[in-house]
Scaffold this motif. Structure first.
Motif, mmCIF file in Angstrom:
data_model
loop_
_atom_site.group_PDB
_atom_site.id
_atom_site.type_symbol
_atom_site.label_atom_id
_atom_site.label_comp_id
_atom_site.label_asym_id
_atom_site.label_seq_id
_atom_site.Cartn_x
_atom_site.Cartn_y
_atom_site.Cartn_z
ATOM 1 N N HIS A 24 0.464 -1.284 -0.193
ATOM 2 C CA HIS A 24 0.341 -0.194 -0.145
ATOM 3 C C HIS A 24 0.803 1.000 -0.119
ATOM 4 C CE1 HIS A 24 -2.849 3.137 2.302
ATOM 5 N NE2 HIS A 24 -2.453 3.283 1.576
ATOM 6 N N ILE A 25 2.319 1.151 0.732
ATOM 7 C CA ILE A 25 2.602 2.675 0.873
ATOM 8 C C ILE A 25 3.332 2.781 -0.559
ATOM 9 C CG2 ILE A 25 4.240 3.435 2.263
ATOM 10 C CD1 ILE A 25 3.532 2.066 4.378
ATOM 11 N N LEU A 32 1.420 9.151 -6.599
ATOM 12 C CA LEU A 32 1.672 10.149 -6.084
ATOM 13 C C LEU A 32 3.279 10.621 -6.902
ATOM 14 C CD1 LEU A 32 0.619 10.868 -2.290
ATOM 15 C CD2 LEU A 32 0.082 11.696 -4.067
ATOM 16 N N LEU A 33 4.466 10.293 -6.903
ATOM 17 C CA LEU A 33 5.635 10.986 -7.504
ATOM 18 C C LEU A 33 5.100 11.020 -8.831
ATOM 19 C CD1 LEU A 33 8.042 8.403 -5.999
ATOM 20 C CD2 LEU A 33 7.497 10.640 -5.543
ATOM 21 N N VAL A 34 4.631 10.485 -9.773
ATOM 22 C CA VAL A 34 3.888 9.819 -11.205
ATOM 23 C C VAL A 34 2.993 11.562 -11.490
ATOM 24 C CG1 VAL A 34 3.047 9.160 -13.026
ATOM 25 C CG2 VAL A 34 4.325 7.403 -11.385
ATOM 26 N N ALA A 124 -7.631 11.551 0.364
ATOM 27 C CA ALA A 124 -7.729 10.729 0.722
ATOM 28 C C ALA A 124 -7.806 8.840 0.631
ATOM 29 C CB ALA A 124 -9.450 11.054 2.124
ATOM 30 N N ALA A 125 -8.363 9.081 -0.195
ATOM 31 C CA ALA A 125 -8.466 7.729 -0.542
ATOM 32 C C ALA A 125 -7.399 6.927 -0.995
ATOM 33 C CB ALA A 125 -9.750 7.917 -2.280
ATOM 34 N N LEU A 126 -6.454 7.344 -1.289
ATOM 35 C CA LEU A 126 -5.188 6.777 -1.163
ATOM 36 C C LEU A 126 -5.001 6.773 -0.181
ATOM 37 C CD1 LEU A 126 -2.987 8.521 -4.067
ATOM 38 C CD2 LEU A 126 -3.983 6.612 -4.531
ATOM 39 N N LEU A 152 -7.008 12.129 -10.595
ATOM 40 C CA LEU A 152 -7.557 12.972 -9.883
ATOM 41 C C LEU A 152 -7.269 14.213 -8.983
ATOM 42 C CD1 LEU A 152 -10.778 11.220 -8.593
ATOM 43 C CD2 LEU A 152 -11.081 12.591 -10.580
ATOM 44 N N ILE A 153 -5.725 14.139 -8.708
ATOM 45 C CA ILE A 153 -5.499 15.128 -8.203
ATOM 46 C C ILE A 153 -4.119 15.711 -9.333
ATOM 47 C CG2 ILE A 153 -2.891 14.956 -6.489
ATOM 48 C CD1 ILE A 153 -3.338 12.378 -4.853
#
Length: 252
Positions: A24-25, A32-34, A124-126, A152-153
């Protein structure tokens, strides 16, 4: 890869991975990096190309959603549960309306919703995904969920960083009004269908909502849920204002 093209009902129990475990992490961090890299490249584009890319993102996401639905239909697993009625799924319609409705007022409204509602909901979903318990890492639905929330980010942050959206707490009633209009319909639909869009029937396990349920009971946790949503909206406005003022001072 045996379970790559499988939906959760066709995967043996116990094939998922734990919340805040290594998989998960790493998955959330890579997402987030991509997303950050994509935002960086969008910000460096010339304005005309930048606008074309931003207009194309919602269309790309619509294609992603349709591909997912076709996959589910092909394995005979499409159901009411996969309707685009979660707040993150509704984001695709908000993005499309922001890009393709005429009039600056409409663009401002849906742009603000994109940044104030969809962006924090996706983060929050991530952090508290509800799909990890069902799917192994190498599964289409698992990878799709990370890619979807990553996009979505990307879109709201790209809008904000390039000045297409400038939130103001004076317009805090916009996201609240939107939620007040949409949530009752979602609530009724969930009660009639047994679905759990917006998590109004029960919360995601090991999330802030599950903590509220343990303290306030069910459906009592919905009161705390509403308060939490309003607090998050206020915090997003506040943090955006602080960041904007800090960056503005640095320019001088």
């Amino acid at each position: 890869m045996e379970y790559f093209w499988k939906q959760q009902d066709d995967i043996p129990a116990g094939m998922g991975y734990p919340l805040f475990g290594t998989v998960h992490i790493i998955s959330a961090a890579v997402t987030l990096l991509v997303a950050g890299a994509l935002i960086f490249f969008i910000c460096r584009m010339k304005s005309d190309r930048q606008r074309r890319v931003l207009k194309g993102i919602p269309v790309l996401m619509l294609g992603m959603e349709l591909f997912k639905d076709l996959f589910l239909v092909s394995v005979h697993r499409f159901s009411l549960w996969y309707l685009p009625l979660h707040i993150c799924s509704i984001g695709i319609f908000i993005f499309l309306l922001r890009e393709y409705l005429p009039g600056q007022r409409a663009k401002d409204f849906f742009g603000e919703l994109s940044f104030i509602l969809i962006f924090p909901s996706s983060v929050a979903a991530l952090i508290f995904p509800d799909w990890t318990i069902y799917y192994p890492a190498l599964n289409f639905m698992n990878l799709y969920s990370y890619a979807w929330h990553g996009m979505l980010i990307v879109y709201p942050l790209a809008l904000r960083l390039n000045g297409y959206v400038i939130p103001s707490i004076k317009r805090m009633h916009w996201p609240l009004l939107f939620l007040c209009c949409v949530t009752p319909f979602i609530y009724v639909f969930d009660k009639l269908s047994g679905c759990n869009f917006f998590f109004v029937n029960y919360p995601v396990a090991n999330s802030p909502l599950s903590f509220l349920e343990s303290v306030m009971g069910n459906p009592g946790y919905l009161i705390g849920y509403a308060g939490l949503v309003m607090a998050v909206i206020a915090i997003v406005y506040l943090m955006d204002s602080i960041c904007a003022k800090t960056l503005s001072k640095k320019k001088f």
